[in-house]
Structure formats: structure tokens, C-alpha cells
Write a protein that holds these residues in place. Sequence first.
Motif, short mmCIF file in Angstrom:
data_model
loop_
_atom_site.label_atom_id
_atom_site.label_comp_id
_atom_site.label_asym_id
_atom_site.label_seq_id
_atom_site.Cartn_x
_atom_site.Cartn_y
_atom_site.Cartn_z
N LEU A 1 0.54 -1.23 -0.07
CA LEU A 1 0.05 -0.02 0.19
C LEU A 1 0.84 1.34 0.05
O LEU A 1 0.55 2.18 -0.75
CB LEU A 1 -0.91 0.04 1.36
CG LEU A 1 -2.29 -0.68 1.16
CD1 LEU A 1 -2.69 -1.02 2.48
CD2 LEU A 1 -3.23 -0.23 0.15
N ARG A 2 1.93 1.13 0.69
CA ARG A 2 2.71 2.49 0.95
C ARG A 2 3.62 3.00 -0.25
O ARG A 2 3.70 3.94 -0.60
CB ARG A 2 3.85 2.26 2.14
CG ARG A 2 4.47 3.45 2.28
CD ARG A 2 5.46 3.19 3.72
NE ARG A 2 5.94 4.54 4.22
CZ ARG A 2 7.33 4.76 4.33
NH1 ARG A 2 8.03 3.97 3.53
NH2 ARG A 2 7.53 6.07 4.72
N LEU B 1 -2.32 -11.00 -4.97
CA LEU B 1 -3.72 -10.43 -4.89
C LEU B 1 -3.51 -9.04 -4.54
O LEU B 1 -4.43 -7.97 -5.00
CB LEU B 1 -4.73 -11.18 -3.82
CG LEU B 1 -5.22 -12.66 -4.45
CD1 LEU B 1 -6.04 -13.27 -3.29
CD2 LEU B 1 -5.74 -12.43 -5.45
N ASN B 2 -2.64 -8.93 -3.74
CA ASN B 2 -2.25 -7.40 -3.31
C ASN B 2 -1.91 -6.49 -4.55
O ASN B 2 -2.33 -5.27 -4.83
CB ASN B 2 -1.27 -7.38 -2.24
CG ASN B 2 -1.93 -7.44 -0.77
OD1 ASN B 2 -2.29 -6.43 -0.42
ND2 ASN B 2 -1.18 -8.60 -0.21
N ILE C 1 -5.08 -3.84 -5.18
CA ILE C 1 -4.76 -2.59 -4.52
C ILE C 1 -4.92 -1.52 -5.41
O ILE C 1 -5.48 -0.34 -4.88
CB ILE C 1 -3.34 -2.51 -3.73
CG1 ILE C 1 -3.51 -3.18 -2.43
CG2 ILE C 1 -3.01 -1.27 -3.38
CD1 ILE C 1 -2.13 -3.44 -1.84
N PRO C 2 -4.38 -1.36 -6.45
CA PRO C 2 -4.75 -0.23 -7.68
C PRO C 2 -6.05 -0.11 -7.90
O PRO C 2 -6.77 0.77 -8.14
CB PRO C 2 -4.03 -0.77 -8.74
CG PRO C 2 -2.97 -1.83 -8.33
CD PRO C 2 -3.76 -2.49 -7.19
N ILE C 3 -7.01 -1.17 -7.65
CA ILE C 3 -8.29 -1.11 -7.95
C ILE C 3 -9.29 -0.64 -6.83
O ILE C 3 -10.14 0.15 -6.93
CB ILE C 3 -8.86 -2.26 -8.40
CG1 ILE C 3 -8.08 -2.76 -9.55
CG2 ILE C 3 -10.45 -2.40 -8.84
CD1 ILE C 3 -8.46 -4.14 -10.16
N ILE C 4 -8.86 -1.38 -5.57
CA ILE C 4 -9.79 -1.24 -4.49
C ILE C 4 -8.97 -1.04 -2.98
O ILE C 4 -9.85 -1.07 -2.15
CB ILE C 4 -10.86 -2.20 -4.09
CG1 ILE C 4 -9.92 -3.83 -4.00
CG2 ILE C 4 -12.05 -2.36 -5.19
CD1 ILE C 4 -11.06 -4.72 -3.71
N GLY D 1 -8.47 -4.49 -1.07
CA GLY D 1 -7.94 -5.45 -1.57
C GLY D 1 -6.69 -6.39 -0.67
O GLY D 1 -6.77 -7.54 -0.88
N ALA D 2 -6.18 -5.43 0.12
CA ALA D 2 -5.19 -6.00 1.17
C ALA D 2 -6.01 -6.99 2.01
O ALA D 2 -5.15 -7.94 2.33
CB ALA D 2 -4.54 -4.79 1.76
#
Length: 467
Positions: free
Chosen positions: A232-233, A371-372, A376-379, A383-384
Motif C-alpha cells: 500500500l505504501r 492479490l495485493n 490494491i490499484p483497484i480497491i 484488496g489487502a
Amino acid sequence: MPRILGLILTPFYIHELPNKADYGVYSSLMVYLILGNVMLSYGMETAFFRFMNKSERKSEVQSTALTALLISSVLFCVLGLLFENPIAQWLHYTPAFIGYAVGILTLDALSVIPFAWFRNQEMPIKYSFVKISNVLINFSLNIFFFVGLPAIAGENPKGLIAHLNFEDKVHYIFLANLVASAFTLLMVLPLYKRIGISFDKVIFKKMLKYAFPVLIAGIAFSINEGFDKLILRYMLPKKVADDVVGIYAACYKLGVFMTLFVTAFKLGVEPFFFSHANKKNAKETYANITLYFSIFGSFIVLFVVVYADILKQILIPEQVYWEALWVVPFILMANLCLGIYHNLSVWYKVTDKTWYGAAISIVGAVITLSLNFMLIPIISYKGAAIATLAAYAGMMFISYYYGQKNYKIPYNVKKIALYMGTCMVYATLSFYVFNRNIYVGTLFVFIFLLMIYILEGKALKKTLKKA
């Protein structure tokens, strides 16, 4: 107690740290500490338990493990401090934070074998005394640094103590941790003399061969446990990344109620698995433990989900963090799956097939990372959370499948599935469909408890009578 400390300090940090980004920086740095702890112990703790229970040369086993970790920890500390600035630049942190991390990791690694020795010798009072002392020191220092120190520095701005008055309050969290770890090492230091410093190459090679897959599994576990925050960071825009990590990490903390149960259970059950491996009814015992773990774990998940709106007021007092509450059921279920996986892992540990554990954990890490990066770019943080549940559930199912092929244990799969399935349905309905309506949720909790009483009441009464 260390987990409870984290639980208590969460609202304190959220209140005291100026913004979400600071809490995000702290949370992402803790991921590196989790990974570092795994790498610096490199599976020696599990190898220690195994070889202390099967080897006749127990004194050589314990002294070799202690000496190996002493050498590797000192080497890591020297190299880490030498390259503090390049590491900080590479990871985008303040250099001082890297220094704190190196110190904390070194001190904690030097305490690994003494703590394992306490557990193996069945000395829970001494073990708990040291652990709780660490917690109390850490907690007291946090209060002092955040509350007392600024007041003292304000009265005497030119005094020596004023030099510890940082504008960036994240320093205080790691300083408190560093001092507490140092005191912990001092408390267990007498065991260095009792265990002895000596090194047997033959024993070390055997232990390392057993431990290496555990290390790989541990690294993979660290990826599953915390890399979502790092991804995420580094994937989100820089101006919002630490903020998003902060709100995600804060709501992730509601999963700590499940984590507390899993951690306490794992500490006690790991040496128990090894000590009972050769008993006649070992497999039946393992099966019963897993069933009751699933029952209590499912109840904890449902309880926290139903009363999340009450618990958030206590644990996450700032409303700006509540945006990420959506993740709570996913994180709780993920930790329940992880706890069951710890139960199922008995088969490869007692049969010395630790490579299976490494392989399963690697699969989990692949699921996590894949999956991350996809979600993550979508939700974003949702997503994480989905990736965390998918990884731990996948590991649980894979371990069960291969465990039944290699070391068949008569698990009551139907009952375990019933409790977990009911918990998931009720949690989903309560949280997402009925929008956390506390009356509907309380009805689900009551029905779940009634189901436990009807199905397990007689067996629980017998167990309590025996106890």
C-alpha cells in the motif's frame, strides 16, 4: 501481554500522533521488525524444541543454539549500523528509525533462546515475569515520552532531557521499545551462563537443516502478515500512501482480539505438540484441540464483528480512521484460519518434514503478493484485506490436505466446518447486510452460543470435571 500492550497503546498512539501519516509510518516500520525477527532467529527456536526433545546431548544443543544466535545477532548489528543511512534512503525512512530497528532486532534475537529455554523447561512463571516486565517498561516509557517528557522539557528547555524532546513523536515509540528490549535481555542474561557458550558444528548443521525450512516459512509468514501495508505504501500515490496505511493499520488492530487468542494458544501448544508426539492418543488429542480451538475462535470472530462499533470507540477513538472498518471481518476470519493452520502444522513438525511448512507458506506468500498487486490499484486497502484472508485460508486447506496424506489425524471436519461456516454467515449478515445493527448481531451471538451448548455441552462438562 505484549499483544495487549499493542491493544492498549493503539488508541494512545492514534490520539498522540499528529496525523494518520505518522501512524502509517510506524505501522509500516513494524512490518520490517516482524520480518527481521524471523530472519534473525532463522528457525532456531523451533529447532531448539525439536532437538531438546529428541537428542541425548541436550546441553550441547542448547549451548550451540545460543552461541549461533549470539554470533549472527552481533554481526547483524554491526552491519546494520554501518549501513544505516543507505538503508534509510532506500526504504524512505528517517535514518534514526533504522538505527532503532537494528537495535531492537538485535536485542530481541539475543533473548530468543533464553525464552525458548523457559518454555521447554515448563517455567511459565519466570517466562511470564520477564515478558510482563518488558510490557510494563515499554508502557511506562511510552507514557513518559509522550506525556511527561514534553512537560519537563517545557519547564527546562536547556536541560539534558530536552534533547529527547522530538518533534516527530514516532521516535518515542521505538525508543520505548528499544529500552524495554535492553532490560529484557538483562533479565535473561544469567541464562547465558547457565546454558553455556559453546558450539558444536555437527549439531549446528543438523539444527540448521531442520530450521532452514522454518526460516523460509517464517519469511513467507511475514509477507502474509504485513507486506500488504508495505505494498500500500509503495503502490499508492506518495501524498496519500502513509494516510491510507494509517487508517488500514488502525482498523486492522480490531483483529488483535483474535490474534491474542492465537498467540497465547501457539505459545503453549508448540512445545506440547513435541512432548506428546510419541504418546498413544497423540492424534486424538491433536484433533480435539483443533476442534475446540475452532469453536472458541469462531465465537471470538462473531463477537468482535457484532460489537465492532463499541470496540472501535475504545480502540480507535479518532473518527477519521473508521473509514477502513470494512476490513474487520476479513482480518478476523484470516486470523482464525491462521490459528487453525498452526494446529494443522503439527504433522510436518513432529515428522521432521518442515519443508512442507516452507512450501505451504511460500504458496501463501505468492497468494498475498499476487492479490495485493492485482487488487490494491483497484480497491485500495480492501484488496489487502481480501488477500490476507485468501492467503491464510489457502494455507489452511493445503496443510490439511497434505497432513492427511502424511500423518493422518482424525479431525472432526464436519463440526469444524459447521462452526466456521455459521460464524462466517452470521458475521457477514450482521456487518454488511444489517449494517452492524447491534440487536440483530446480539441475536446471532445468542444463537451461536446455543448451538455450542447443544452440540458440545456434555463434552465440555466432562472436560471441566477432569480439570
